[in-house]
Design a protein around this motif. Structure first.
Motif, PDB file in Angstrom:
ATOM      1  N   ILE A 186      -5.530   5.233   1.865  1.00  0.00           N
ATOM      2  CA  ILE A 186      -5.603   3.710   1.633  1.00  0.00           C
ATOM      3  C   ILE A 186      -5.965   3.230   2.980  1.00  0.00           C
ATOM      4  CG2 ILE A 186      -4.374   1.744   1.063  1.00  0.00           C
ATOM      5  CD1 ILE A 186      -2.868   2.870  -0.900  1.00  0.00           C
TER       6      ILE A 186
ATOM      7  N   THR B 150      -9.602   3.257  -1.789  1.00  0.00           N
ATOM      8  CA  THR B 150      -8.667   2.164  -1.941  1.00  0.00           C
ATOM      9  C   THR B 150      -8.231   1.160  -0.799  1.00  0.00           C
ATOM     10  OG1 THR B 150      -7.512   3.506  -4.050  1.00  0.00           O
ATOM     11  CG2 THR B 150      -6.234   1.871  -3.066  1.00  0.00           C
TER      12      THR B 150
ATOM     13  N   SER C  71      -4.886  11.657  -0.682  1.00  0.00           N
ATOM     14  CA  SER C  71      -4.992  10.205  -1.028  1.00  0.00           C
ATOM     15  C   SER C  71      -5.071   9.232   0.563  1.00  0.00           C
ATOM     16  CB  SER C  71      -3.960   9.531  -1.716  1.00  0.00           C
ATOM     17  OG  SER C  71      -4.051  10.195  -3.207  1.00  0.00           O
TER      18      SER C  71
ATOM     19  N   LEU D 175      -5.171  -5.798  -3.175  1.00  0.00           N
ATOM     20  CA  LEU D 175      -5.257  -4.196  -3.337  1.00  0.00           C
ATOM     21  C   LEU D 175      -6.325  -3.930  -4.313  1.00  0.00           C
ATOM     22  CD1 LEU D 175      -3.941  -1.517  -2.090  1.00  0.00           C
ATOM     23  CD2 LEU D 175      -2.605  -1.664  -4.214  1.00  0.00           C
TER      24      LEU D 175
ATOM     25  N   PHE E 218       2.333   1.852  -3.552  1.00  0.00           N
ATOM     26  CA  PHE E 218       1.414   2.223  -4.184  1.00  0.00           C
ATOM     27  C   PHE E 218       1.375   3.816  -4.197  1.00  0.00           C
ATOM     28  CE2 PHE E 218      -2.892   3.325  -5.536  1.00  0.00           C
ATOM     29  CZ  PHE E 218      -3.030   2.949  -6.789  1.00  0.00           C
TER      30      PHE E 218
ATOM     31  N   VAL F 277      -8.317  -0.859  -5.996  1.00  0.00           N
ATOM     32  CA  VAL F 277      -8.210   0.549  -6.187  1.00  0.00           C
ATOM     33  C   VAL F 277      -9.584   1.052  -6.246  1.00  0.00           C
ATOM     34  CG1 VAL F 277      -7.422   2.547  -7.560  1.00  0.00           C
ATOM     35  CG2 VAL F 277      -5.972   0.192  -7.358  1.00  0.00           C
TER      36      VAL F 277
ATOM     37  N   THR G   4      -7.641   7.714  -4.045  1.00  0.00           N
ATOM     38  CA  THR G   4      -6.151   7.665  -4.239  1.00  0.00           C
ATOM     39  C   THR G   4      -6.070   8.437  -5.693  1.00  0.00           C
ATOM     40  OG1 THR G   4      -6.109   5.552  -5.149  1.00  0.00           O
ATOM     41  CG2 THR G   4      -5.286   5.822  -2.888  1.00  0.00           C
TER      42      THR G   4
ATOM     43  N   ALA H 226       0.820  -1.254  -0.018  1.00  0.00           N
ATOM     44  CA  ALA H 226      -0.020  -0.082   0.031  1.00  0.00           C
ATOM     45  C   ALA H 226       0.857   1.233  -0.108  1.00  0.00           C
ATOM     46  CB  ALA H 226      -0.887   0.074   1.130  1.00  0.00           C
TER      47      ALA H 226
END
Length: 341
Positions: A274, A293, A272, A330, A174, A332, A336, A171
């Motif tokens: 996660i 995400t 963003s 993961l 990313f 999406v 993000t 994560a």
């Protein structure tokens, strides 16, 4: 209908029918299915007391739940885990015994439950570093499975866990690929093993990318919506605030999102996020398109698998400890985007 009557209707011995219903491997699959179908059609249910006397088992699994607000066991995730485990217990003719005790009485609760012969095995929740319950249950010689792992324990034991370190490393990577360098971690209590591993994955990704970690961007506490809101509010008021957040649960992420809305910050554009998503039945991550995400792993499926592992141990006491490491996916979503210039 009694067991003898069911056996007579199938032209089988009562012993064969009993073994088929209890899943003994020496009864072939075709016979087990034939017996199972006949029992279901006849609405036959074995007498629990008689079954216990015959097998020496209680057909019950113990869960000790400490009553405290200082650790993650109170997180609602526990309910979905229990629901998954309960499906496996019910399918195999087992019941669940829950013991709710103050923190200080937890060890004695394990001892009492086992000394009374109330359960055939235990599932341990919320392991900490060097968790003493593992040594205790090993000493008491009772089958058990740990939901999670306990770093520092060298002796083998059975556990089921998600790959928390790899999950949060991926994560973080990313977010780094999206250009973010000020990445905050809003974590669970880091006395808990899962939170310690998630922190390690986050730090590893920053180190591999040559990005110095900033302790001011890291928070830990009980995973609640209020904690997410408070932590994000504080972090966004820093002179150099984060452009991205890693959240340890959906509850935290919802609090984080509320804090961003309070400050007119656009999720996915200005900042963003996660989060980890336990795929909870009552807390979905958006509809067709995920809101966040997320690193996703079903805690209900973890409950099913942990219960299956424990029942196998009970059936075959001499089998070596078993481990299961579940990977996350993961997903999406809308939360993000590229780091703002």
């Amino acid at each position: 209908m009694t067991l003898k009557e069911l056996a007579a209707s199938l032209k089988l011995s009562p012993t064969t029918v009993s073994r088929a219903l209890n899943g003994y491997p020496e009864v072939n699959a075709k016979t087990r299915k034939r017996v199972s179908d006949a029992a279901e059609q006849a609405n036959y249910h074995p007498n629990t007391r008689a079954k216990s006397l015959a097998t020496g088992r209680t057909h019950a699994i113990g869960h000790v739940i400490p009553l405290s607000d200082s650790h993650e066991i109170v997180n609602p995730v526990f309910a979905d885990f229990i629901a998954g485990a309960g499906e496996t217990y019910s399918r195999n003719g087992y019941e669940m015994v829950l013991s709710m005790v103050p923190d200080a009485d937890e060890e004695q609760a394990y001892r009492n439950m086992i000394a009374r012969g109330a359960v055939d095995g235990m599932i341990v929740h919320g392991p900490k570093l060097n968790d003493p319950r593992i040594a205790l249950l090993t000493q008491l010689r009772v089958p058990f499975v740990v939901h999670g792992r306990s770093s520092g324990i060298i002796a083998p034991y059975s556990w089921l866990d998600i790959n928390n370190k790899r999950s949060f490393r991926r994560a973080t990577e990313f977010l780094l690929q999206l250009g973010h360098r000020r990445i905050a971690l809003i974590n669970g209590l880091e006395t808990m093993d899962f939170a310690m591993r998630r922190r390690a994955g986050y730090l590893q990704a920053l180190q591999d990318a040559g990005v110095p970690h900033d302790p001011a961007l890291m928070r830990q506490a009980e995973m609640t919506e209020v904690f997410g809101h408070k932590a994000a509010t504080e972090l966004m008021r820093l002179p150099d605030p984060p452009t991205a957040f890693l959240s340890s649960s959906m509850l935290v992420a919802y609090g984080l999102r509320r804090a961003l809305v309070d400050q007119n910050v656009a999720l996915g554009r200005d900042v963003s996020v996660i989060t980890h998503d336990d795929d909870l039945s009552y807390l979905p991550n958006g509809n067709d398109v995920p809101l966040f995400t997320a690193t996703r792993s079903s805690v209900r499926e973890a409950g099913r698998k942990a219960a299956e592992m424990l029942l196998q141990q009970i059936k075959s006491p001499d089998r070596p400890p078993e481990t299961c490491l579940m990977e996350t996916t993961l997903i999406v979503g809308e939360s993000t985007g590229a780091a703002p210039r």
